[in-house]
Design a protein around this motif. Structure first.
Motif, PDB file in Angstrom:
ATOM      1  N   LEU A  65       7.266   8.509   5.548  1.00  0.00           N
ATOM      2  CA  LEU A  65       6.469   7.301   5.706  1.00  0.00           C
ATOM      3  C   LEU A  65       7.339   6.077   5.983  1.00  0.00           C
ATOM      4  N   LEU A  93       1.094   4.549  -2.505  1.00  0.00           N
ATOM      5  CA  LEU A  93       0.677   5.867  -2.029  1.00  0.00           C
ATOM      6  C   LEU A  93       1.802   6.884  -2.126  1.00  0.00           C
ATOM      7  N   LEU A  94       3.026   6.474  -1.822  1.00  0.00           N
ATOM      8  CA  LEU A  94       4.167   7.387  -1.911  1.00  0.00           C
ATOM      9  C   LEU A  94       4.375   7.866  -3.337  1.00  0.00           C
ATOM     10  N   SER A 125       0.822  -1.213   0.000  1.00  0.00           N
ATOM     11  CA  SER A 125       0.000   0.000   0.000  1.00  0.00           C
ATOM     12  C   SER A 125       0.853   1.258   0.000  1.00  0.00           C
ATOM     13  N   LEU A 126       1.882   1.287   0.855  1.00  0.00           N
ATOM     14  CA  LEU A 126       2.641   2.526   1.022  1.00  0.00           C
ATOM     15  C   LEU A 126       3.459   2.892  -0.216  1.00  0.00           C
ATOM     16  N   ALA A 155      -2.194   7.509   3.138  1.00  0.00           N
ATOM     17  CA  ALA A 155      -0.938   6.899   3.596  1.00  0.00           C
ATOM     18  C   ALA A 155      -0.797   7.011   5.107  1.00  0.00           C
TER      19      ALA A 155
END
Length: 481
Positions: free
Chosen positions: A236, A78-79, A74-75, A426
């Protein structure tokens, strides 16, 4: 015929925006067709986002990975999305929003197919980065295409329909995802994007309008893009390290230092650059600045429960399908309020007042996570109330922001809106994971209470941002087809 003519012709096909057929363009309500096409992208993007949170368990089992490692599925997405949204919007303002939108759909669809074929967790994360690049081209232009297509007096309604399409994707995601994971396996979670993408590409080619007003970009701000990407990635990664990723304490601290220094460097670069990636003057507009703060907080509140609730319920013995059905209530409430709120609430009610009402509702609901038992019945009630509040808040907040952005910069403004949404998403993933990790010894229930406290804090920020917004809606003009 010159030997160079075919080359120029193919170049025009690849780089020029095609006009809509005359029969579609001249229809009195033809702009709704453009909004409907954009809704396909909004639906697909949120369908993907909400499905992915349900495959963490399967990915941990298949790839023998930790939760902190798996969350990068996911991250990483999103990043990349956050880093590319503003530059994609800026390029779209210069070269055509329809063009960038359709290319984004093509990249997203092909990358979705590749994700389903990924042989390892590292390969899956890499394909998700490519998928996010396509999503950035789509999302940076989605709000701009809606606001420049719809008449000014119907803009909030059009944005409400788009928000409802996002909510529908979120609502179907958990159910579809739970069913696919339980029956066909996690790979089908990505393959389900492919047929929707093909339909949207064909529809977009015929139904989306060409860009009428464009801005020039003499020199692209690659330095600004690099600083923004490093700042968001470092921040993050630092949160992920604190959540259990195999990084020493000094490494996590260093990541936060890098994030702060590159973030400061990005702001300084934007002030000095002749062609900045982000025109900071937009952020000095009160409606834009506080609206973006509200957008970030709202999406943190929206996505935090989508990570938290499946973990809580599966820890209590529920299946992924049951967890998916429960969290469907949140986006279903969102869709109901986003589509019906404009008709049910008094028309004289300002965007600011609608934002305050919606933020108040989801603040009350988030507080419930600190009080009520985390059982299925109570969670359904809390999630439904959260969705209703967010559905009231989000379209009005978006209309307030885009109403204050000049039409020629609508792609950049839309990119800003979606960038803050991505940051909120995020942070929702990262902070909920962090809360669950830090209170690991106290069990999932104790971690869930801390995660609930994070959601309450974000809700309070949304209330404050709405309170500080201008009392009158902006009358900034938007281009109409």
């Amino acid at each position: 015929m010159s030997p160079h003519t075919p080359k120029r012709r193919w170049s025009a096909v690849l780089t020029a925006e095609r006009p809509r057929p005359e029969g579609i363009r001249s229809r009195p309500n033809g702009w709704w067709l453009a909004v409907g096409t954009v809704c396909l992208g909004a639906f697909m993007g949120q369908l993907d986002a909400s499905i992915v949170t349900l495959i963490y368990g399967s990915l941990r089992t298949d790839f023998h990975a930790s939760l902190a490692a798996v969350e990068w599925v996911s991250l990483a997405y999103l990043l990349t999305l956050v880093a590319l949204l503003v530059p994609a919007g800026r390029l779209a303002d210069a070269h055509g929003r329809k063009l960038l939108y359709l290319y984004g759909f093509a990249v997203f669809t092909l990358a979705s197919a590749a994700c389903g074929l990924a042989p390892s967790l590292m390969a899956l994360v890499a394909f998700r980065v490519v998928q996010a690049a396509g999503a950035a081209m789509m999302q940076a232009n989605s709000v701009a295409l809606v606001t420049t297509s719809a008449p000014r007096e119907l803009m909030r309604r059009a944005l409400g329909v788009q928000a409802a399409a996002q909510a529908l994707g979120l609502a179907l995601g958990p159910t579809v995802g739970g069913t696919l994971v339980s029956t066909l396996g996690w790979r089908w979670v990505f393959w389900v994007n492919v047929p929707v993408g093909v339909v949207a590409l064909v529809g977009g080619h015929y139904l989306l309008p060409r860009t009428r007003g464009r801005t020039t970009v003499a020199r692209f701000d690659w330095a600004g893009l690099s600083l923004l990407a490093v700042a968001t990635t470092s921040a993050l990664m630092g949160l992920s390290a604190a959540s259990g990723l195999a990084v020493p304490g000094w490494g996590a601290a260093l990541l936060f230092v890098v994030a702060a220094s590159t973030g400061w460097g990005f702001v300084r670069r934007q002030r000095q650059a002749t062609e900045p990636l982000l025109n900071l003057a937009l952020l000095r507009v009160r409606a834009v600045a506080f609206g973006l703060a509200g957008a970030l907080s709202g999406y943190l509140v929206l996505f935090g429960p989508l990570v938290l609730v499946p973990i809580v319920l599966t820890a209590r013995g529920s299946s992924e399908l049951t967890a998916g059905l429960v969290i469907t209530v949140l986006p279903a409430g969102f869709a109901l309020a986003a589509t019906g709120g404009d008709r049910l609430l008094p028309h004289r009610l300002s965007d600011r007042a609608r934002c305050l009402a919606g933020a108040g509702v989801f603040t009350l609901a988030s507080t419930g996570l600190l009080i009520v038992p985390l059982a299925t019945g109570w969670l359904v009630s809390v999630l439904a109330l959260t969705g209703l509040g967010l559905g009231m808040f989000t379209p009005a907040n978006n209309a307030m922001i885009m109403g204050a952005v000049p039409a020629r910069s609508s792609g950049t403004g839309g990119g800003l809106v979606n960038m803050t949404r991505g940051l909120g998403t995020a942070l929702g993933v990262a902070l909920v994971t962090l809360a669950l990790h830090l209170v690991g010894g106290g069990g999932v229930q104790a971690g869930a209470r801390w995660a609930g406290a994070v959601l309450v804090a974000a809700s309070v920020v949304a209330v404050a941002s709405a309170s500080l917004s201008p009392r009158r809606d902006s009358g900034a003009s938007q281009a109409t087809p």
